[in-house]
Design an enzyme around this catalytic site. Structure first.
Site, PDB file in Angstrom:
ATOM      1  N   SER A 112      -0.294  -1.104  10.020  1.00  0.00           N
ATOM      2  CA  SER A 112      -0.525  -0.926  11.297  1.00  0.00           C
ATOM      3  C   SER A 112       0.588  -1.112  12.108  1.00  0.00           C
ATOM      4  O   SER A 112       0.630  -0.094  13.310  1.00  0.00           O
ATOM      5  CB  SER A 112      -1.754  -1.194  11.648  1.00  0.00           C
ATOM      6  OG  SER A 112      -1.631  -2.311  11.616  1.00  0.00           O
ATOM      7  N   SER A 123      -0.393  -4.721   6.772  1.00  0.00           N
ATOM      8  CA  SER A 123       0.064  -4.061   8.437  1.00  0.00           C
ATOM      9  C   SER A 123       1.867  -4.800   8.497  1.00  0.00           C
ATOM     10  O   SER A 123       1.952  -4.425   9.669  1.00  0.00           O
ATOM     11  CB  SER A 123      -0.963  -4.054   8.940  1.00  0.00           C
ATOM     12  OG  SER A 123      -2.169  -3.761   9.143  1.00  0.00           O
ATOM     13  N   LYS A 140       3.081  -6.207  18.560  1.00  0.00           N
ATOM     14  CA  LYS A 140       2.511  -5.948  18.689  1.00  0.00           C
ATOM     15  C   LYS A 140       1.569  -5.614  19.816  1.00  0.00           C
ATOM     16  O   LYS A 140       0.993  -6.313  20.541  1.00  0.00           O
ATOM     17  CB  LYS A 140       1.748  -5.601  17.178  1.00  0.00           C
ATOM     18  CG  LYS A 140       0.677  -4.476  17.181  1.00  0.00           C
ATOM     19  CD  LYS A 140       0.464  -4.948  15.407  1.00  0.00           C
ATOM     20  CE  LYS A 140      -0.123  -4.170  14.816  1.00  0.00           C
ATOM     21  NZ  LYS A 140      -0.953  -4.619  13.373  1.00  0.00           N
TER      22      LYS A 140
END
Lengths: 483, 102
Positions: A150, A174, A75
């Site tokens: 997310s 997330s 990420k």
């Protein structure tokens, strides 16, 4: 796809046995990304040259380890001393981190090959990746739908087989929510199991790094690599590193699975309800006892979370001042304007909204009514779990109320977007581990999942319980057909 | 229900947050934050008297290490991330007015 690419474990084995070279593995993933990522947009940045160079070193025997030659995507809020670390924000569009996140460093130390950084909601604030400053990620199962967020880029990259595994971060769901919407495994470890050093801070008492994988076995292997105490993160638990793979395939005897009525709401999509009911049958058939547990403060999780997380974010994001790093406005009128204009230009709408909500909750006059009250209710939520784990080994529940929603459906209504996290935030507030595992497809062909919560520091046991389900089902092997 | 937050509150909070917002943005945020705060008001249903606030999931405090010097990040590396630098300093625009001294 060749059978070697079925999972991280099979790929690692094929490379170790020299049935497949690391160069060929990296090449295959890069080609796949080149072919399909234009329509998915899972990646913010690729490290093709660096990955090929590392792969050649693996093939030459210069790089070894548990993950030698295995391509992994991370990420884009995890710092690396190469490339950019943008948090999908204009604020950090050109930011190059001067150091390496501990979790990523541990992957590389075991020979993993970082092939790129994945898209996210700006600063990990969101549940759909629609808050990315660089454009949303699309769900590989249906590109008109969101991948969740997310960590939507990491979930989509995993679902689309753009890497053998990916890393994300989970502050209120997330990792688990996008894993559910993209049909892959996603683990949020116990708070403190994985060092947060080098993870760009959102809400420090809730943030935790964890893996997205095809199987529970892959997640266990990655946890063995990334967990452990780190002197550079004073909130990382100072316990001996634990082993998540050793007993993974050994079923838990006299297993007790908890079911809480608060998670089995009437508003759940029938496909989600059915997935949980089917899982109950799977566990029963393996000899487990089903226990009803009570988590009476569940419904207060969202209000507590949106006070605690935003209060911490308002403080953490004060560091973006236009002076030390990140975006600076062109022609500031004075010092105040340098700060206020740089921040107004650099942050997107949702980030501003959360900074203001958190600042408000911490204001004198409102502190007791909001922040302090939220911390007290957080304690009540934690106590609910403590009581439940006296009766059961894990709690089985949905990850989300429904399947992936259409892009644009919730962007005009922040509150509706926040309610996405209703079944995930409480794990973060209590610090306990949670894992999402695929549980089949809805009638529309969209992924459905189940979630298991474990007790704090019992991540290895939670993985064993999840593995029991996967040993009896094949949902995790389903893959989307890419256009 | 009356909006728990006013335009003036949002203006004040934006100033504390160092965010330069237009009047339209203030109006929009007032409306959106009002809805969220209305939902958060759910917390007032609970009796929390005598409950110890929980700021952190881990039961730990005052984590200290051995008091031995370790090498920090070199100045040039830290400055490399700044929008503007004049080593060994961060460079900022002039922030004091004429004749205001320093």
């Amino acid at each position: 796809m060749q059978p070697e690419f079925e999972s991280l474990v099979t790929l690692k084995k094929a490379i170790a046995e020299k049935k497949l070279s690391a160069v060929n593995a990296v090449t295959a993933y890069l080609e796949r990304i080149g072919q399909h990522d234009e329509s998915i947009h899972a990646f913010n940045e690729l490290y093709g040259d660096y990955a090929m160079q590392r792969a050649a070193q693996v093939d030459a025997g210069q790089i070894t380890g548990k993950l030698a030659g295995v391509p992994i995507a991370i990420k884009d809020n995890l710092c690396t001393p190469y490339g950019h670390t943008t948090c999908s924000s204009k604020m950090l569009a050109n930011f190059k981190a001067p150091y390496m996140a501990t979790a990523v460093g541990k992957l590389e130390a075991e020979g993993a090959i970082i092939i790129g950084k994945t898209n996210l909601d700006e600063f990990a604030m969101g549940s759909s990746t629609e808050n990315s400053a660089f454009g949303m990620t699309k769900n590989p199962w249906d590109t008109t739908r969101v991948p969740g967020g997310s960590s939507g880029g990491s979930a989509a990259a995993m679902a689309a087989d753009f890497a053998a595994a990916t890393l994300g971060s989970d502050t209120g769901g997330s990792i688990r929510q996008p894993a559910a919407l993209c049909g892959v495994c996603g683990l949020k470890p116990t708070y403190g199991k994985v060092s947060r050093f080098g993870l760009v801070a959102f809400a420090s008492s809730l943030d935790q790094i964890g893996p997205f994988t095809r199987s529970v076995e892959d997640a266990a292997l990655l946890m063995d690599v990334i967990c452990g105490h780190d002197p550079r993160d004073s909130t990382s638990a100072n316990l001996p590193a634990s082993d998540h793979t050793l007993e993974l395939h050994k079923p838990i005897e006299n297993l007790r699975i908890g079911i809480a009525k608060q998670y089995m709401a009437e508003g759940n999509d029938p496909a989600v309800t059915k997935a949980v009911e089917d899982a109950i049958e799977v566990y029963k058939s393996m000899g487990a006892t089903i226990v009803e547990v009570d988590l009476p403060h569940t419904e207060y999780g969202i209000p507590v979370y949106y006070i605690v997380a935003t209060a911490e974010a308002s403080s953490n994001l004060a560091r973006y001042d236009g002076v030390h790093y990140g975006h600076r406005t062109e022609k500031p009128e004075d010092l105040y304007d340098l700060y206020a204009a740089s921040r107004a230009e650099g942050f997107g709408d949702e980030v501003k909204r959360r900074i203001m909500l958190g600042t408000y909750a911490l204001c004198s006059g409102y502190y007791d009514a909001y922040y302090n009250r939220a911390l007290k209710v957080r304690r009540l939520i934690k106590q609910d779990f403590d009581k439940a784990y006296e009766q059961c080994d894990a709690i089985l529940c949905p990850t989300t109320t429904g399947v992936a929603f259409k892009a644009g459906d919730k962007t005009d209504d922040p509150l509706a977007m926040y309610l996405n996290d209703v079944y995930t935030v409480n794990a973060n507030l209590a610090g306990i581990p949670g894992i999402t595992i695929p549980a089949g497809l809805s009638d529309d062909g969209l992924p459905v999942s189940i979630q298991l919560y474990g007790n704090a520091y019992e991540d290895a046991k939670l993985l064993r319980i999840a593995q029991m389900y996967q040993s009896a089902t094949s949902h995790h092997t389903l893959r989307p057909k890419l256009g | 229900m009356a909006n728990p937050i006013t335009d003036a509150d949002v203006r004040h909070v934006a100033q504390l947050s160092r965010l330069k917002l237009s009047d339209e943005q203030i109006a929009e945020y007032t409306q959106q934050l009002g809805r969220v705060l209305g939902y958060i008001d759910k917390l007032s249903e609970l009796d929390v008297d005598g409950v110890e606030p929980m700021a952190h999931a881990l039961d730990m405090s005052n984590v200290l290490r051995e008091d031995v010097p370790v090498e920090g990040m070199p100045v040039d590396k830290a400055l490399a991330t700044a929008p503007a630098a004049d080593p060994p300093f961060f460079k900022v625009p002039k922030v004091l007015g004429e004749g205001s001294g320093a």
